[in-house]
Design a protein around this motif. Structure first.
Motif, mmCIF file in Angstrom:
data_model
loop_
_atom_site.group_PDB
_atom_site.id
_atom_site.type_symbol
_atom_site.label_atom_id
_atom_site.label_comp_id
_atom_site.label_asym_id
_atom_site.label_seq_id
_atom_site.Cartn_x
_atom_site.Cartn_y
_atom_site.Cartn_z
ATOM 1 N N GLY A 1 0.815 -1.207 0.000
ATOM 2 C CA GLY A 1 0.000 0.000 0.000
ATOM 3 C C GLY A 1 0.842 1.247 0.000
ATOM 4 O O GLY A 1 2.062 1.201 -0.193
ATOM 5 N N PRO A 2 0.203 2.395 0.248
ATOM 6 C CA PRO A 2 0.907 3.680 0.142
ATOM 7 C C PRO A 2 2.011 3.873 1.189
ATOM 8 O O PRO A 2 2.910 4.685 0.979
ATOM 9 N N ASN A 3 1.963 3.139 2.284
ATOM 10 C CA ASN A 3 2.989 3.306 3.318
ATOM 11 C C ASN A 3 4.156 2.342 3.150
ATOM 12 O O ASN A 3 5.140 2.433 3.877
ATOM 13 N N ALA A 4 4.061 1.409 2.217
ATOM 14 C CA ALA A 4 5.146 0.459 1.952
ATOM 15 C C ALA A 4 5.798 0.860 0.637
ATOM 16 O O ALA A 4 5.464 0.352 -0.424
ATOM 17 N N THR A 5 6.711 1.803 0.704
ATOM 18 C CA THR A 5 7.316 2.332 -0.514
ATOM 19 C C THR A 5 8.834 2.311 -0.404
ATOM 20 O O THR A 5 9.395 2.153 0.673
ATOM 21 N N GLY A 6 9.455 2.467 -1.546
ATOM 22 C CA GLY A 6 10.911 2.540 -1.601
ATOM 23 C C GLY A 6 11.552 1.171 -1.613
ATOM 24 O O GLY A 6 10.905 0.147 -1.402
ATOM 25 N N GLY A 7 12.842 1.144 -1.912
ATOM 26 C CA GLY A 7 13.572 -0.117 -1.945
ATOM 27 C C GLY A 7 12.965 -1.068 -2.942
ATOM 28 O O GLY A 7 12.678 -0.704 -4.073
ATOM 29 N N CYS A 8 12.738 -2.280 -2.505
ATOM 30 C CA CYS A 8 12.201 -3.307 -3.407
ATOM 31 C C CYS A 8 10.713 -3.556 -3.186
ATOM 32 O O CYS A 8 10.155 -4.510 -3.712
ATOM 33 N N ASN A 9 10.049 -2.727 -2.404
ATOM 34 C CA ASN A 9 8.602 -2.872 -2.237
ATOM 35 C C ASN A 9 7.913 -2.686 -3.585
ATOM 36 O O ASN A 9 8.323 -1.832 -4.378
ATOM 37 N N PRO A 10 6.856 -3.451 -3.850
ATOM 38 C CA PRO A 10 6.097 -3.200 -5.077
ATOM 39 C C PRO A 10 5.604 -1.752 -5.085
ATOM 40 O O PRO A 10 5.084 -1.254 -4.090
ATOM 41 N N GLY A 11 5.804 -1.070 -6.211
ATOM 42 C CA GLY A 11 5.409 0.337 -6.332
ATOM 43 C C GLY A 11 3.907 0.493 -6.197
ATOM 44 O O GLY A 11 3.139 -0.079 -6.968
ATOM 45 N N TYR A 12 3.485 1.259 -5.222
ATOM 46 C CA TYR A 12 2.064 1.470 -4.931
ATOM 47 C C TYR A 12 1.342 2.053 -6.148
ATOM 48 O O TYR A 12 1.806 2.991 -6.784
ATOM 49 N N LEU A 13 0.178 1.487 -6.454
ATOM 50 C CA LEU A 13 -0.677 1.955 -7.538
ATOM 51 C C LEU A 13 -2.049 2.263 -6.948
ATOM 52 O O LEU A 13 -2.779 1.344 -6.552
ATOM 53 N N PRO A 14 -2.399 3.545 -6.837
ATOM 54 C CA PRO A 14 -3.690 3.912 -6.237
ATOM 55 C C PRO A 14 -4.867 3.354 -7.043
ATOM 56 O O PRO A 14 -4.812 3.276 -8.270
ATOM 57 N N HIS A 15 -5.913 2.977 -6.332
ATOM 58 C CA HIS A 15 -7.131 2.487 -6.959
ATOM 59 C C HIS A 15 -8.323 2.867 -6.095
ATOM 60 O O HIS A 15 -8.163 3.295 -4.950
ATOM 61 N N GLN A 16 -9.510 2.696 -6.650
ATOM 62 C CA GLN A 16 -10.756 2.872 -5.908
ATOM 63 C C GLN A 16 -11.632 1.660 -6.164
ATOM 64 O O GLN A 16 -11.543 1.030 -7.226
ATOM 65 N N LEU A 17 -12.463 1.324 -5.204
ATOM 66 C CA LEU A 17 -13.473 0.277 -5.402
ATOM 67 C C LEU A 17 -14.797 0.963 -5.659
ATOM 68 O O LEU A 17 -15.188 1.874 -4.925
ATOM 69 N N ASN A 18 -15.489 0.529 -6.726
ATOM 70 C CA ASN A 18 -16.745 1.160 -7.084
ATOM 71 C C ASN A 18 -17.672 0.111 -7.691
ATOM 72 O O ASN A 18 -17.402 -0.386 -8.783
ATOM 73 N N GLY A 19 -18.717 -0.241 -6.974
ATOM 74 C CA GLY A 19 -19.707 -1.176 -7.495
ATOM 75 C C GLY A 19 -19.141 -2.530 -7.898
ATOM 76 O O GLY A 19 -19.515 -3.055 -8.928
ATOM 77 N N GLY A 20 -18.260 -3.064 -7.119
ATOM 78 C CA GLY A 20 -17.690 -4.372 -7.431
ATOM 79 C C GLY A 20 -16.546 -4.326 -8.434
ATOM 80 O O GLY A 20 -16.089 -5.367 -8.896
ATOM 81 N N ASN A 21 -16.097 -3.137 -8.772
ATOM 82 C CA ASN A 21 -14.992 -2.983 -9.713
ATOM 83 C C ASN A 21 -13.812 -2.266 -9.066
ATOM 84 O O ASN A 21 -13.990 -1.393 -8.205
ATOM 85 N N ILE A 22 -12.634 -2.640 -9.510
ATOM 86 C CA ILE A 22 -11.411 -1.940 -9.139
ATOM 87 C C ILE A 22 -11.175 -0.902 -10.222
ATOM 88 O O ILE A 22 -11.094 -1.253 -11.410
ATOM 89 N N ILE A 23 -11.067 0.336 -9.837
ATOM 90 C CA ILE A 23 -10.897 1.434 -10.782
ATOM 91 C C ILE A 23 -9.489 2.010 -10.597
ATOM 92 O O ILE A 23 -9.134 2.457 -9.508
ATOM 93 N N ILE A 24 -8.726 2.000 -11.678
ATOM 94 C CA ILE A 24 -7.389 2.587 -11.670
ATOM 95 C C ILE A 24 -7.372 3.698 -12.706
ATOM 96 O O ILE A 24 -7.616 3.445 -13.887
ATOM 97 N N LYS A 25 -7.117 4.904 -12.252
ATOM 98 C CA LYS A 25 -7.104 6.056 -13.149
ATOM 99 C C LYS A 25 -5.708 6.273 -13.717
ATOM 100 O O LYS A 25 -4.731 6.237 -12.993
ATOM 101 N N ARG A 26 -5.667 6.446 -15.031
ATOM 102 C CA ARG A 26 -4.410 6.775 -15.702
ATOM 103 C C ARG A 26 -4.200 8.279 -15.540
ATOM 104 O O ARG A 26 -5.057 9.075 -15.870
ATOM 105 N N THR A 27 -3.073 8.652 -14.955
ATOM 106 C CA THR A 27 -2.780 10.064 -14.773
ATOM 107 C C THR A 27 -1.564 10.426 -15.598
ATOM 108 O O THR A 27 -0.718 9.608 -15.897
ATOM 109 N N THR A 28 -1.488 11.683 -15.976
ATOM 110 C CA THR A 28 -0.351 12.152 -16.766
ATOM 111 C C THR A 28 0.524 13.065 -15.967
ATOM 112 O O THR A 28 0.175 13.602 -14.969
#
Length: 146
Positions: free
Chosen positions: A119-146
């Motif tokens: 999650g967002p607090n496990a960052t840096g080093g070899c931790n998997p890079g956090y990817l923000p998402h939202q849950l909405n109506g049974g779906n995982i929503i990941i927004k592409r940001t620029t």
């Protein structure tokens, strides 16, 4: 005379069979990890029900000529975790992670990370890079940001 011709044909058949098995194995293991997804309107949507078994699902989507690899997994507490299939330390190796029980293992340096702690607090080093998402109506929503 027929026996002299049978041996080379048999060996040729064995070699062809071994080559086919090898080709299928390479294809299955190298391309089978990722499911391709598309961003519609700048959003990637994945059904949360796909994670009900607790197994990490790995995805790729194209973005401006680059492929972005990430994964989603349901933790034992029921929360959904999403992260890039890369980290700050080992991303250049492009080996990503694999799931081993309730942990994700870096395929480059062999460090293991508990799914529950991603999650967002496990960052840096070899931790998997956090990817923000939202849950909405049974779906995982990941927004592409620029």
């Amino acid at each position: 005379m027929a026996a002299n011709r049978t041996k080379p044909v048999l060996w040729a058949a064995i070699i062809v069979a071994m080559m086919l098995v090898g080709a299928v194995s390479v294809f299955a293991f190298s391309l089978g990890k990722y499911e391709k997804v598309k961003a519609n309107g700048g959003v990637v949507t994945i059904a949360a029900s796909r994670l009900s078994d607790g197994k990490a699902r790995f995805y790729k989507f194209g973005d401006g000529g680059k492929e972005i690899a990430f994964f989603a997994v349901k933790a034992s507490d029921g929360s959904v975790k999403t992260a890039f299939d890369a980290c700050d330390a080992c991303y250049k190796s492009k080996k990503g992670y694999e799931q081993q029980g309730d942990k994700l293992n870096c395929n480059n340096c062999n460090q293991k990370f508990a799914v529950n702690r991603l999650g967002p607090n496990a960052t840096g080093g070899c931790n998997p890079g956090y990817l923000p998402h939202q849950l909405n109506g049974g779906n995982i929503i990941i927004k592409r940001t620029t």
